[in-house]
Design a protein around this motif. Structure first.
Motif, PDB file in Angstrom:
ATOM      1  N   UNK A   1       0.845  -1.196   0.000  1.00 22.04           N
ATOM      2  CA  UNK A   1       0.000   0.000   0.000  1.00 22.04           C
ATOM      3  C   UNK A   1       0.878   1.243   0.000  1.00 22.04           C
ATOM      4  N   UNK A   2       0.543   2.198  -0.847  1.00 23.34           N
ATOM      5  CA  UNK A   2       1.173   3.516  -0.825  1.00 23.34           C
ATOM      6  C   UNK A   2       0.203   4.501  -0.192  1.00 23.34           C
ATOM      7  N   UNK A   3       0.691   5.194   0.824  1.00 25.40           N
ATOM      8  CA  UNK A   3      -0.085   6.260   1.455  1.00 25.40           C
ATOM      9  C   UNK A   3       0.674   7.572   1.235  1.00 25.40           C
ATOM     10  N   UNK A   4       0.034   8.538   0.588  1.00 24.26           N
ATOM     11  CA  UNK A   4       0.687   9.828   0.383  1.00 24.26           C
ATOM     12  C   UNK A   4       0.474  10.704   1.617  1.00 24.26           C
ATOM     13  N   UNK A   5       1.417  11.599   1.866  1.00 23.99           N
ATOM     14  CA  UNK A   5       1.335  12.432   3.064  1.00 23.99           C
ATOM     15  C   UNK A   5       1.322  11.588   4.319  1.00 23.99           C
TER      16      UNK A   5
ATOM     17  N   UNK B   1       5.699   4.625   2.486  1.00 20.59           N
ATOM     18  CA  UNK B   1       5.430   5.897   3.157  1.00 20.59           C
ATOM     19  C   UNK B   1       5.800   7.034   2.209  1.00 20.59           C
ATOM     20  N   UNK B   2       4.790   7.638   1.595  1.00 17.93           N
ATOM     21  CA  UNK B   2       5.033   8.739   0.667  1.00 17.93           C
ATOM     22  C   UNK B   2       5.038  10.078   1.383  1.00 17.93           C
ATOM     23  N   UNK B   3       6.127  10.832   1.244  1.00 17.91           N
ATOM     24  CA  UNK B   3       6.217  12.136   1.897  1.00 17.91           C
ATOM     25  C   UNK B   3       7.323  12.961   1.255  1.00 17.91           C
ATOM     26  N   UNK B   4       7.156  14.283   1.297  1.00 18.13           N
ATOM     27  CA  UNK B   4       8.150  15.190   0.717  1.00 18.13           C
ATOM     28  C   UNK B   4       9.371  15.339   1.596  1.00 18.13           C
ATOM     29  N   UNK B   5       9.133  15.524   2.899  1.00 20.64           N
ATOM     30  CA  UNK B   5      10.199  15.860   3.838  1.00 20.64           C
ATOM     31  C   UNK B   5      11.033  14.621   4.174  1.00 20.64           C
ATOM     32  N   UNK B   6      12.320  14.652   3.845  1.00 20.20           N
ATOM     33  CA  UNK B   6      13.178  13.475   4.029  1.00 20.20           C
ATOM     34  C   UNK B   6      13.265  13.045   5.484  1.00 20.20           C
ATOM     35  N   UNK B   7      13.479  14.000   6.380  1.00 18.01           N
ATOM     36  CA  UNK B   7      13.656  13.659   7.790  1.00 18.01           C
ATOM     37  C   UNK B   7      12.381  13.073   8.385  1.00 18.01           C
TER      38      UNK B   7
ATOM     39  N   UNK C   1       8.707  -3.520  -4.791  1.00 22.81           N
ATOM     40  CA  UNK C   1       7.685  -4.565  -4.591  1.00 22.81           C
ATOM     41  C   UNK C   1       7.094  -5.104  -5.892  1.00 22.81           C
ATOM     42  N   UNK C   2       7.266  -4.378  -6.989  1.00 25.83           N
ATOM     43  CA  UNK C   2       6.805  -4.884  -8.280  1.00 25.83           C
ATOM     44  C   UNK C   2       5.355  -4.631  -8.609  1.00 25.83           C
ATOM     45  N   UNK C   3       4.562  -4.271  -7.596  1.00 26.54           N
ATOM     46  CA  UNK C   3       3.150  -3.970  -7.849  1.00 26.54           C
ATOM     47  C   UNK C   3       2.617  -3.138  -6.685  1.00 26.54           C
ATOM     48  N   UNK C   4       1.381  -2.669  -6.856  1.00 27.40           N
ATOM     49  CA  UNK C   4       0.731  -1.887  -5.810  1.00 27.40           C
ATOM     50  C   UNK C   4      -0.702  -2.379  -5.668  1.00 27.40           C
ATOM     51  N   UNK C   5      -1.081  -2.736  -4.442  1.00 25.84           N
ATOM     52  CA  UNK C   5      -2.433  -3.234  -4.195  1.00 25.84           C
ATOM     53  C   UNK C   5      -3.383  -2.142  -3.729  1.00 25.84           C
ATOM     54  N   UNK C   6      -2.851  -1.176  -3.003  1.00 26.53           N
ATOM     55  CA  UNK C   6      -3.678  -0.101  -2.449  1.00 26.53           C
ATOM     56  C   UNK C   6      -2.966   1.231  -2.616  1.00 26.53           C
ATOM     57  N   UNK C   7      -3.722   2.231  -3.063  1.00 22.82           N
ATOM     58  CA  UNK C   7      -3.248   3.612  -3.091  1.00 22.82           C
ATOM     59  C   UNK C   7      -4.192   4.455  -2.259  1.00 22.82           C
ATOM     60  N   UNK C   8      -3.654   5.148  -1.268  1.00 22.42           N
ATOM     61  CA  UNK C   8      -4.442   6.088  -0.484  1.00 22.42           C
ATOM     62  C   UNK C   8      -3.914   7.491  -0.762  1.00 22.42           C
TER      63      UNK C   8
ATOM     64  N   UNK D   1       0.479   5.550 -10.836  1.00 21.59           N
ATOM     65  CA  UNK D   1       0.488   4.253 -10.152  1.00 21.59           C
ATOM     66  C   UNK D   1      -0.398   3.213 -10.821  1.00 21.59           C
ATOM     67  N   UNK D   2      -1.208   3.615 -11.799  1.00 22.22           N
ATOM     68  CA  UNK D   2      -2.142   2.667 -12.412  1.00 22.22           C
ATOM     69  C   UNK D   2      -1.468   1.425 -12.998  1.00 22.22           C
ATOM     70  N   UNK D   3      -0.334   1.545 -13.685  1.00 16.90           N
ATOM     71  CA  UNK D   3       0.288   0.320 -14.195  1.00 16.90           C
ATOM     72  C   UNK D   3       0.632  -0.672 -13.088  1.00 16.90           C
ATOM     73  N   UNK D   4       1.038  -0.162 -11.916  1.00 19.26           N
ATOM     74  CA  UNK D   4       1.362  -1.039 -10.780  1.00 19.26           C
ATOM     75  C   UNK D   4       0.100  -1.599 -10.141  1.00 19.26           C
ATOM     76  N   UNK D   5      -0.946  -0.788 -10.060  1.00 19.94           N
ATOM     77  CA  UNK D   5      -2.223  -1.242  -9.501  1.00 19.94           C
ATOM     78  C   UNK D   5      -2.843  -2.333 -10.371  1.00 19.94           C
TER      79      UNK D   5
END
Length: 238
Positions: free
Chosen positions: A7-11, A33-39, A79-86, A128-132
Motif C-alpha cells: 500500500x502507498x499512502x501519500x502524506x 510511506x510517501x512524503x516530501x520531507x526526508x527527515x 515490490x513490483x506492484x501496488x495493491x492499495x493507493x491512499x 500508479x495505475x500500471x502497478x495497480x
C-alpha cells in the motif's frame, strides 16, 4: 513475499496519513510511506518498523510530475506492484486576510490547494495505475472531507479548500465510471474532524479514528461499493 500486499499512502509522515499507514501495516501490508520531507519520512518509517511493520520510504511531492514518476519507479523496483493507493496528501491553504472568503478569494491560494488536493491525486493515481493493474484486487482511496459535500456544507467557510474536496469527489466518481468493468475499486472517504496540524489539534477524534474509513475502503471485498463518498457510519450525501 509474493503474496504480501503493498500500500502507498501519500502524506504519510504524520497525522491521519501515518495512522493509515500504521493500520494497514498491522493488517500485514507492506507500506510505502510517501512524503516530501526526508527527515519526517525517515522518522515515520522508523516508527512503523519499530511496531513490527514492513515499511519503506518513498520520496513523493504530489505537485511534481517528476517526483511522482520517480516514486512509481521506486515502488516498482521495491515490490513490483501496488495493491492499495491512499491519496491522503492535502493542504488547507492560507486563510489570512480573507484569502478564503469567497468575496475576497485569493486565486493563488485556490491554485495551490487544487494543485495538491486534486491535481496531486490525479498525478499519483495515473502514475500508479500500471502497478495497480498488476494486483488482484486493487483499491484506491481518495481522502476527502464532508466540507466538500454540497448538501451538508459543514465546517468553516473555506472557499478554496471546500471546493477542492468537492472536485476530488467528482473526479473520484469519474474514475469509478472508467473502472466499472475492471477490478479496480475507487472511493472517497471522510476522516471527520480529527486532531491534526490542520485543525490545530483542536478536535476530539484521534488520527486513528480518522484513519478507520480509509482502512475500511482500502480492504473492501470485490463486491464492495464503487465511486461513493463514505465515513465510518455510512454514505455521505454529495
Amino acid at each position: 513475499m509474493e503474496d504480501t500486499k503493498t500500500a502507498l499512502v501519500t502524506g504519510a509522515n504524520k497525522g491521519i496519513g501515518l495512522a493509515i499507514a500504521r493500520g494497514l501495516g498491522h493488517l500485514d501490508f507492506t507500506v510505502a510511506v510517501g512524503a516530501r520531507d526526508d527527515d519526517r519520512r525517515r522518522a515515520a518509517v522508523a516508527d512503523l518498523r519499530s511496531a513490527g511493520i514492513d515499511a519503506f520510504g518513498v520520496s513523493l511531492d504530489v505537485t511534481s510530475d517528476d517526483s511522482v514518476v520517480a516514486a512509481a519507479a521506486t515502488i516498482e523496483q521495491t515490490t513490483g506492484r501496488l495493491d492499495v493507493l491512499v491519496n491522503n496528501a492535502g493542504i488547507g491553504g492560507r486563510t489570512d486576510h480573507g484569502a478564503q472568503d469567497p468575496t475576497t478569494l485569493d486565486l493563488d491560494v485556490v491554485r495551490s490547494v487544487l494543485d495538491t488536493n486534486v491535481f496531486g491525486a490525479v498525478r499519483v493515481t495515473n502514475a500508479m495505475l500500471p502497478l495497480l493493474r498488476r494486483a488482484e484486487s486493487p483499491r484506491i482511496v481518495n481522502m476527502s472531507s464532508d466540507m466538500g459535500s454540497l448538501t451538508l456544507q459543514t465546517g468553516p467557510q473555506m472557499a478554496a479548500y471546500a471546493p477542492s474536496k468537492t472536485m476530488l469527489n467528482s473526479i473520484t466518481a469519474q474514475y469509478a465510471r472508467r473502472f466499472v468493468d475492471t477490478n479496480i475499486i475507487i472511493n472517497a472517504g471522510c476522516p471527520g474532524y480529527v486532531a491534526t496540524d490542520f485543525t490545530g489539534h483542536n478536535a476530539l477524534r484521534t488520527p486513528e479514528q480518522g484513519a478507520a474509513i480509509a482502512i475500511q475502503l482500502a480492504t473492501l471485498s470485490d463486491d464492495g461499493p464503487r465511486g461513493g463518498f463514505f465515513r465510518e457510519d455510512g454514505v455521505i450525501p454529495w
